[in-house]
Design an enzyme around this catalytic site. Structure first.
Site, PDB file in Angstrom:
ATOM      1  N   LYS A   1       0.842  -1.204   0.000  1.00 57.09           N
ATOM      2  CA  LYS A   1       0.000   0.000   0.000  1.00 57.09           C
ATOM      3  C   LYS A   1       0.876   1.252   0.000  1.00 57.09           C
ATOM      4  O   LYS A   1       1.496   1.584   1.016  1.00 57.09           O
ATOM      5  CB  LYS A   1      -0.908   0.027   1.239  1.00 57.09           C
ATOM      6  CG  LYS A   1      -2.041   1.040   1.071  1.00 57.09           C
ATOM      7  CD  LYS A   1      -2.532   1.651   2.366  1.00 57.09           C
ATOM      8  CE  LYS A   1      -1.746   2.836   2.818  1.00 57.09           C
ATOM      9  NZ  LYS A   1      -1.777   4.024   1.944  1.00 57.09           N
TER      10      LYS A   1
ATOM     11  N   GLU B   1       9.956   1.187  10.383  1.00 57.02           N
ATOM     12  CA  GLU B   1      10.974   2.234  10.165  1.00 57.02           C
ATOM     13  C   GLU B   1      10.267   3.559  10.415  1.00 57.02           C
ATOM     14  O   GLU B   1       9.409   3.961   9.631  1.00 57.02           O
ATOM     15  CB  GLU B   1      11.508   2.202   8.731  1.00 57.02           C
ATOM     16  CG  GLU B   1      12.225   0.927   8.357  1.00 57.02           C
ATOM     17  CD  GLU B   1      13.485   0.682   9.153  1.00 57.02           C
ATOM     18  OE1 GLU B   1      13.996   1.630   9.797  1.00 57.02           O
ATOM     19  OE2 GLU B   1      13.962  -0.461   9.157  1.00 57.02           O
TER      20      GLU B   1
ATOM     21  N   GLU C   1      10.007  15.834  15.304  1.00 60.13           N
ATOM     22  CA  GLU C   1      10.422  15.614  13.916  1.00 60.13           C
ATOM     23  C   GLU C   1       9.635  16.589  13.039  1.00 60.13           C
ATOM     24  O   GLU C   1       8.460  16.376  12.743  1.00 60.13           O
ATOM     25  CB  GLU C   1      10.120  14.174  13.500  1.00 60.13           C
ATOM     26  CG  GLU C   1      10.613  13.889  12.109  1.00 60.13           C
ATOM     27  CD  GLU C   1      10.326  12.470  11.631  1.00 60.13           C
ATOM     28  OE1 GLU C   1       9.228  11.966  11.894  1.00 60.13           O
ATOM     29  OE2 GLU C   1      11.205  11.889  10.973  1.00 60.13           O
TER      30      GLU C   1
HETATM   31  P1  NDP Z   1       1.911   8.362   8.130  1.00 61.25           P
HETATM   32  O1  NDP Z   1       2.693   7.597   9.116  1.00 61.25           O
HETATM   33  O2  NDP Z   1       0.518   8.760   8.437  1.00 61.25           O
HETATM   34  O3  NDP Z   1       1.840   7.566   6.729  1.00 61.25           O
HETATM   35  C1  NDP Z   1       2.692   6.514   6.349  1.00 61.25           C
HETATM   36  C2  NDP Z   1       1.878   5.408   5.671  1.00 61.25           C
HETATM   37  O4  NDP Z   1       0.979   4.835   6.624  1.00 61.25           O
HETATM   38  C3  NDP Z   1       1.002   5.898   4.526  1.00 61.25           C
HETATM   39  O5  NDP Z   1       0.944   4.907   3.521  1.00 61.25           O
HETATM   40  C4  NDP Z   1      -0.349   6.066   5.186  1.00 61.25           C
HETATM   41  O6  NDP Z   1      -1.413   6.012   4.279  1.00 61.25           O
HETATM   42  C5  NDP Z   1      -0.356   4.880   6.127  1.00 61.25           C
HETATM   43  N1  NDP Z   1      -1.295   4.992   7.246  1.00 61.25           N
HETATM   44  C6  NDP Z   1      -1.784   6.116   7.812  1.00 61.25           C
HETATM   45  N2  NDP Z   1      -2.629   5.799   8.816  1.00 61.25           N
HETATM   46  C7  NDP Z   1      -2.665   4.444   8.899  1.00 61.25           C
HETATM   47  C8  NDP Z   1      -3.339   3.520   9.734  1.00 61.25           C
HETATM   48  N3  NDP Z   1      -4.161   3.919  10.696  1.00 61.25           N
HETATM   49  N4  NDP Z   1      -3.143   2.209   9.533  1.00 61.25           N
HETATM   50  C9  NDP Z   1      -2.304   1.773   8.580  1.00 61.25           C
HETATM   51  N5  NDP Z   1      -1.651   2.601   7.742  1.00 61.25           N
HETATM   52  C10 NDP Z   1      -1.798   3.928   7.905  1.00 61.25           C
HETATM   53  O7  NDP Z   1       2.738   9.627   7.734  1.00 61.25           O
HETATM   54  P2  NDP Z   1       2.122  10.993   7.148  1.00 61.25           P
HETATM   55  O8  NDP Z   1       2.152  10.876   5.704  1.00 61.25           O
HETATM   56  O9  NDP Z   1       0.826  11.342   7.736  1.00 61.25           O
HETATM   57  O10 NDP Z   1       3.181  12.018   7.684  1.00 61.25           O
HETATM   58  C11 NDP Z   1       3.067  12.528   9.015  1.00 61.25           C
HETATM   59  C12 NDP Z   1       4.413  12.635   9.667  1.00 61.25           C
HETATM   60  O11 NDP Z   1       5.000  11.339   9.773  1.00 61.25           O
HETATM   61  C13 NDP Z   1       5.453  13.427   8.891  1.00 61.25           C
HETATM   62  O12 NDP Z   1       5.317  14.794   9.067  1.00 61.25           O
HETATM   63  C14 NDP Z   1       6.712  12.850   9.470  1.00 61.25           C
HETATM   64  O13 NDP Z   1       7.000  13.457  10.698  1.00 61.25           O
HETATM   65  C15 NDP Z   1       6.392  11.406   9.672  1.00 61.25           C
HETATM   66  N6  NDP Z   1       6.820  10.552   8.553  1.00 61.25           N
HETATM   67  C16 NDP Z   1       7.944   9.834   8.673  1.00 61.25           C
HETATM   68  C17 NDP Z   1       8.390   9.078   7.621  1.00 61.25           C
HETATM   69  C18 NDP Z   1       9.627   8.303   7.697  1.00 61.25           C
HETATM   70  O14 NDP Z   1      10.222   8.003   6.655  1.00 61.25           O
HETATM   71  N7  NDP Z   1      10.048   7.918   8.879  1.00 61.25           N
HETATM   72  C19 NDP Z   1       7.689   9.011   6.360  1.00 61.25           C
HETATM   73  C20 NDP Z   1       6.456   9.771   6.338  1.00 61.25           C
HETATM   74  C21 NDP Z   1       6.074  10.511   7.408  1.00 61.25           C
HETATM   75  P3  NDP Z   1      -2.052   7.332   3.586  1.00 61.25           P
HETATM   76  O15 NDP Z   1      -1.001   8.393   3.621  1.00 61.25           O
HETATM   77  O16 NDP Z   1      -2.354   6.843   2.222  1.00 61.25           O
HETATM   78  O17 NDP Z   1      -3.265   7.674   4.352  1.00 61.25           O
END
Ligand code: NDP
Length: 455
Positions: free
Chosen positions: A154, A229, A356
């Site tokens: 996903k 991660e 972060e």
């Molecule tokens: P998220 O952790 O929300 O998203 C990462 C993935 O998880 C996406 O595919 C998202 O889907 C999915 N997801 C979201 N909610 C759920 C859930 N309840 N159950 C299962 N999967 C889920 O990151 P965000 O995009 O919202 O970013 C928010 C913050 O997270 C950033 O500002 C940053 O601080 C951090 N982040 C860290 C990352 C890293 O590489 N460590 C990467 C991205 C974000 P979808 O987006 O399609 O809803």
């Protein structure tokens, strides 16, 4: 069609529409992966290896096209996207060598022979973020396929395009239908369903610590294997005895790479107080020379943020009291632009040093001596990456052991190589990706005892 309107962050315009899938589609994808598993598992290691090589070649052949798609959809500089696509192909090539190397042990025991096998898990669910969409997918998909698992992947709703292409390229390269299934839909629906699905054996997740914690909780109900991660707040520690020009020249890409939307971002820059003025002079020159603009221009070093929401959330870390030392440039809208910003001096207790930010804001924190540097570097719930700059080899080794982090670079800001383990200490995650270590997380160890004594 229930559509996802995919927005190009540099223009704020819709660049594509793709089908938004729901819970029943996830169930169908899991069922396809479950049905494909026995035959995929039966493919010989040699043939699985050949298939992964073919997929690597196909991805190399499509590298420029995929790089342009990723650059537009994620708003990243084309030069970075090209590097990422090269890494994607390299990752498949690296794990193409794995099927014949999933070795077991023979263990001395009485009365017979004891041996271990590395068995696949079954259907693996993968949930990936928007910051490095295809490259992070490849870190999970390649070792999982090498170990004979089938997959439901996903991507983030904001950046589904290259993952959907990966599925097509994989089938064209000969991967049997149903082995890799990509479902583009919201995390709260599709991600959640993958986590709770009883036929999914493992979840491999990259994203925020908050969502990762929820996934670990949800996965516990069906005792799924989980690798996470998560976020970071890494330290870039610059000692006065370092090559300060080199440290300052590398600092912008260390913190502003991918517009700061990088879990490895070295967003806390710890500088030994006696070197602060000299370092800041070089750093300011480097930041002001950064080319921020059109992701598709070859010379661009930083693009926009991923979305209007991300720009708002990053902007909330600046107010009238923020100690802004200097800022780089950024285009005016449209697009989600944010100028690289350096704060100095920052206390490690300040919000900007603790959270972060996931955007182009760097906090410079002065320190006195090695002990204080270690104390500040470790005073965070995270532990993902980091750097130490010094010409003193013994100090470099002492710091390497003392800093609580999964990945550390000395006199460099490189974090990730296909052949070396990547992952976090503390709240930055569980498990390791890349290198030989990733294969441990896509296999179970089976122990077999074979009695050989007669009578
Ligand atoms: P998220 O952790 O929300 O998203 C990462 C993935 O998880 C996406 O595919 C998202 O889907 C999915 N997801 C979201 N909610 C759920 C859930 N309840 N159950 C299962 N999967 C889920 O990151 P965000 O995009 O919202 O970013 C928010 C913050 O997270 C950033 O500002 C940053 O601080 C951090 N982040 C860290 C990352 C890293 O590489 N460590 C990467 C991205 C974000 P979808 O987006 O399609 O809803």
């Amino acid at each position: 069609m229930r559509a996802i309107a995919v927005v190009e962050p540099a223009t704020a315009e819709v660049m594509a529409e793709v089908e938004r899938v729901g819970e029943v589609d996830v169930d169908a994808a899991v069922e396809r992966a479950r049905a494909a598993y026995p035959a995929w598992r039966a493919v010989s290691p040699e043939d699985r290896s050949a298939l992964l090589h073919d997929l690597a070649d196909a991805l190399s052949g499509r590298g420029e096209e995929l790089a342009r798609l990723e650059a537009r959809n994620a708003g990243k500089p084309i030069s970075d996207a090209r590097g990422e696509m090269a890494m994607v192909a390299e990752c498949f090539r690296y794990y193409a060598g794995a099927p014949q190397r999933l070795l077991g042990d023979t263990i001395p025991v009485s009365g017979g022979v004891d041996m271990t096998f590395r068995e696949p898990l079954g259907v693996v669910g993968m949930i990936v973020p928007w910051n490095f969409p295809l490259v992070i997918s490849s870190w999970k998909v390649a070792p999982a396929l090498a170990a004979a698992n089938t997959i439901v992947l996903k991507p983030a709703e904001l950046t589904p395009l290259t993952a959907l292409e990966l599925e097509k390229v994989a089938v064209e390269a000969g991967l049997p239908e149903g082995v890799l299934n990509v479902v583009a839909g919201p995390g709260s629906v599709c991600g959640r369903r993958l986590v709770e699905h009883p036929d999914v054996a493992k979840i491999a997740f990259t994203g925020s610590t908050e969502v990762g914690a929820g996934i670990a909780q949800g996965a516990a109900r069906t005792i799924k294997r989980v690798t996470l991660e998560l976020g970071g707040k890494s330290a870039n520690v610059v000692f006065a005895d370092a090559d300060l020009e080199a440290a300052a020249a590398a600092a912008p890409s260390g913190v502003f790479g991918n517009a700061g939307q990088d879990c490895c971002a070295r967003s806390r820059i710890l500088v030994e107080r006696s070197a602060l003025d000299e370092f800041m002079g070089h750093f300011e020159t480097a930041v002001k020379a950064m080319r921020v603009g059109d992701p598709l221009a070859d010379e661009t070093e930083m693009g926009p943020l991923i979305s209007a929401g991300q720009r708002e959330s990053v902007g909330a870390y600046l107010d009238d009291d923020s100690p802004v030392a200097f800022r780089g440039s950024a285009p005016e809208g449209p697009g989600f632009w944010f100028a690289p910003t350096v704060l100095c001096p920052v206390s490690n207790q300040d919000r900007q040093a603790r959270e972060e930010i996931f955007g182009p804001i760097a906090s410079v924190i002065p320190f006195e001596g090695e002990a204080e540097a270690v104390a500040i570097a470790n005073d965070t719930p995270y532990g993902l990456s980091g750097s130490v700059w010094t010409r003193d080899g013994a100090r470099a080794l002492r710091m390497s052991r003392a800093i609580e982090t999964g990945v550390l670079s000395i006199n460099s800001n490189a974090s990730v190589r296909v052949s070396t383990p990547f992952g976090g200490f503390k709240q930055s995650g569980v498990g390791r990706e890349l290198g030989p270590h990733a294969l441990d997380h896509y296999t179970e160890v089976k122990n077999v005892y074979f009695a050989t004594e007669e009578g």
